[in-house]
Design an enzyme around this catalytic site. Structure first.
Site, mmCIF file in Angstrom:
data_model
loop_
_atom_site.group_PDB
_atom_site.id
_atom_site.type_symbol
_atom_site.label_atom_id
_atom_site.label_comp_id
_atom_site.label_asym_id
_atom_site.label_seq_id
_atom_site.Cartn_x
_atom_site.Cartn_y
_atom_site.Cartn_z
ATOM 1 N N ASP A 150 0.954 -11.049 11.489
ATOM 2 C CA ASP A 150 1.547 -12.278 10.950
ATOM 3 C C ASP A 150 3.058 -12.116 10.845
ATOM 4 O O ASP A 150 3.835 -12.956 11.299
ATOM 5 C CB ASP A 150 0.945 -12.582 9.571
ATOM 6 C CG ASP A 150 1.587 -13.808 8.950
ATOM 7 O OD1 ASP A 150 1.723 -14.827 9.658
ATOM 8 O OD2 ASP A 150 1.976 -13.739 7.764
ATOM 9 N N ASP A 158 6.370 -13.717 13.531
ATOM 10 C CA ASP A 158 7.497 -14.567 13.122
ATOM 11 C C ASP A 158 8.789 -13.892 13.574
ATOM 12 O O ASP A 158 9.720 -14.531 14.048
ATOM 13 C CB ASP A 158 7.537 -14.751 11.591
ATOM 14 C CG ASP A 158 7.006 -16.122 11.176
ATOM 15 O OD1 ASP A 158 6.041 -16.589 11.817
ATOM 16 O OD2 ASP A 158 7.549 -16.711 10.222
ATOM 17 N N ASP A 211 6.756 -0.316 10.509
ATOM 18 C CA ASP A 211 8.166 -0.424 10.117
ATOM 19 C C ASP A 211 9.065 -0.132 11.316
ATOM 20 O O ASP A 211 10.041 -0.835 11.596
ATOM 21 C CB ASP A 211 8.497 0.482 8.916
ATOM 22 C CG ASP A 211 7.921 1.883 9.026
ATOM 23 O OD1 ASP A 211 7.137 2.149 9.958
ATOM 24 O OD2 ASP A 211 8.262 2.728 8.167
ATOM 25 N N TYR A 215 -6.253 -10.591 4.442
ATOM 26 C CA TYR A 215 -6.459 -12.035 4.338
ATOM 27 C C TYR A 215 -7.851 -12.358 3.808
ATOM 28 O O TYR A 215 -8.046 -13.357 3.123
ATOM 29 C CB TYR A 215 -6.295 -12.694 5.713
ATOM 30 C CG TYR A 215 -4.872 -13.023 6.089
ATOM 31 C CD1 TYR A 215 -3.927 -12.027 6.239
ATOM 32 C CD2 TYR A 215 -4.481 -14.343 6.302
ATOM 33 C CE1 TYR A 215 -2.628 -12.333 6.589
ATOM 34 C CE2 TYR A 215 -3.185 -14.658 6.654
ATOM 35 C CZ TYR A 215 -2.263 -13.649 6.800
ATOM 36 O OH TYR A 215 -0.968 -13.958 7.152
ATOM 37 N N LYS A 254 0.071 1.608 10.199
ATOM 38 C CA LYS A 254 0.804 2.340 9.161
ATOM 39 C C LYS A 254 -0.068 3.544 8.796
ATOM 40 O O LYS A 254 -0.453 3.748 7.635
ATOM 41 C CB LYS A 254 1.051 1.395 7.970
ATOM 42 C CG LYS A 254 1.975 1.944 6.897
ATOM 43 C CD LYS A 254 3.435 2.039 7.329
ATOM 44 C CE LYS A 254 4.250 2.765 6.274
ATOM 45 N NZ LYS A 254 5.596 3.130 6.738
HETATM 46 C C1 IPM Z 1 0.232 -18.084 10.937
HETATM 47 C C2 IPM Z 1 0.515 -18.690 9.577
HETATM 48 C C3 IPM Z 1 -0.724 -18.567 8.696
HETATM 49 C C4 IPM Z 1 -1.048 -17.093 8.543
HETATM 50 C C5 IPM Z 1 -0.580 -19.236 7.328
HETATM 51 C C6 IPM Z 1 -0.207 -20.700 7.452
HETATM 52 C C7 IPM Z 1 -1.828 -19.070 6.485
HETATM 53 O O1 IPM Z 1 1.615 -18.081 8.988
HETATM 54 O O2 IPM Z 1 -0.661 -18.587 11.641
HETATM 55 O O3 IPM Z 1 0.911 -17.130 11.309
HETATM 56 O O4 IPM Z 1 -0.501 -16.421 7.665
HETATM 57 O O5 IPM Z 1 -1.878 -16.618 9.313
HETATM 58 MN MN MN Z 2 2.548 -16.549 10.173
#
Ligand code: IPM
Ligand code: MN
Length: 353
Positions: A243, A247, A219, A142, A187
């Site tokens: 990240d 999700d 993975d 990032y 990894k």
């Molecule tokens: C998160 C989001 C952010 C990230 C985006 C919006 C930049 O997906 O907080 O997980 O990738 O960190």
């Molecule tokens: Mn995210």
């Protein structure tokens, strides 16, 4: 206790869910005799429109002067549809993380018994799953050197020893407070940065003899969190892996709208829902305020206000049990409750018990 709280509602559904988060904090302040002083500040698309900067200095100042930041979400369709835009709400989010030194992002993954059926995974596999993902938040790809021209582009996944040590320390200590099981996700079979993570984690293991530490490739981990979620207690991983993984783990809880998080580091700690700004739902009173409300609970617990945090969690559990739910988790034929109605029910519960 007196707390100065910076309120960054941001974009999309942000202001609506924030309103409920603050109402819950007010109810807690009244009941337990605390004084919470709020200061609002702009961020995201909102702030780009107002001052051309998604995380202006004035907002940073407000955050630096506060004891904690309660954040909602940033993002706007105008920018999502234009990947070339140089100034974007998300750049403000990254600037905020960097400037506040928020290197440790703590994302708890828990289930609610009455919502197990909402997950796409099998109920008996999920029941009792309860773990925390600690995502490094201010390093890696990032923030590493980047380049892009017409023929070539790269992002650098750079991590230094101090960056790795400080996030692993948070993770080991978190494991000590929980079920004493840490999984380092990397990894290391391919990436040099991961090999350094693993080397340092192995060096640090002896300082935490009460913690069982294991190592898993990303993975494999991304499969195991879905097939064997109860295996995990604390997961620690780098920014990009974290990240993606968080999700994925949000589907364990059944709705993105139920996941709070905290980000801790060098300066003011920040508390925010894991979900985004959902601009399509803005102003419709349909967004789930629970992740925001649970983020407020995490804020209080951070300052040792355990009873207060517990009461918010009990109120949230009670609202779910009573089917006082926003549409995405409502039972078939259940009554319609909006963002506001769910928030108000929780405030009432807190006042009455
Ligand atoms: C998160 C989001 C952010 C990230 C985006 C919006 C930049 O997906 O907080 O997980 O990738 O960190
Ligand atoms: Mn995210």
């Amino acid at each position: 206790m007196n707390l100065k709280i910076a309120i960054l509602a941001g974009d999309g559904i942000g202001p609506e869910i924030m309103k409920q988060g603050v109402a819950v904090l007010d109810a807690i302040a009244e009941k337990f005799n605390h004084k919470f002083e709020y200061k609002e500040a702009i961020c995201g698309a909102h702030a780009i429109d107002a001052v051309g900067d998604p995380y202006p200095d004035s907002t940073h100042q407000v955050c630096m002067e506060a004891d904690a930041v309660l954040f909602a979400a940033v993002g706007d369709l105008r920018f999502d549809n234009d990947p070339t835009a140089r100034i974007r709400p998300e750049t403000g989010l990254l600037a905020m993380r960097k400037k506040l030194g928020l290197y440790a992002n703590v994302r708890p993954v828990a289930t609610f018994d009455c919502l197990l059926h909402k997950s796409p995974l099998k109920e008996d596999l999920l029941r009792g799953a309860d773990f925390v993902v600690i995502r490094e938040l201010t390093g890696g790809m990032y923030f590493g050197e980047k380049h892009q021209d017409n023929d070539m582009a790269f992002d650098t996944n750079i991590y230094t020893r101090p960056e790795i040590e400080r996030i692993l320390k948070v993770a080991f200590e978190m494991a000590q407070k929980r079920r004493k099981h840490l999984t380092v996700v990397d990894k290391a079979n391919v990436l040099a940065s991961s090999r350094l993570w693993r080397q340092i984690a192995k060096e640090m293991e002896s300082q935490y003899p009460d913690v069982t530490t294991d190592y898993m490739f990303i993975d494999n981990a991304s499969m195991r969190v879905l097939t064997e979620p109860r295996f995990f207690d604390v997961i620690v991983t780098e920014n990009t892996f974290g990240d993606i993984l968080t999700d994925e783990t949000s589907c364990i809880t059944g709705s993105m709208g139920l996941q709070p998080s905290s980000s801790l580091g060098e300066h003011t700690p920040l508390f925010e829902p894991v979900h985004g700004s959902w601009p399509q739902a803005a102003g419709k009173n349909i967004a789930n305020p629970l992740a925001q409300i649970l983020s407020a609970a995490m804020l209080l617990e951070h300052f040792g206000l355990e009873k207060e945090g517990r009461l918010i969690r009990d109120a949230v559990d009670a609202s779910l049990e009573a089917n006082v739910r926003t549409p995405e988790i409502q039972v078939e034929g259940g009554a319609h409750y909006g963002t506001k109605e769910v928030g108000e029910w929780i405030v009432d519960y807190i006042r009455k018990v």
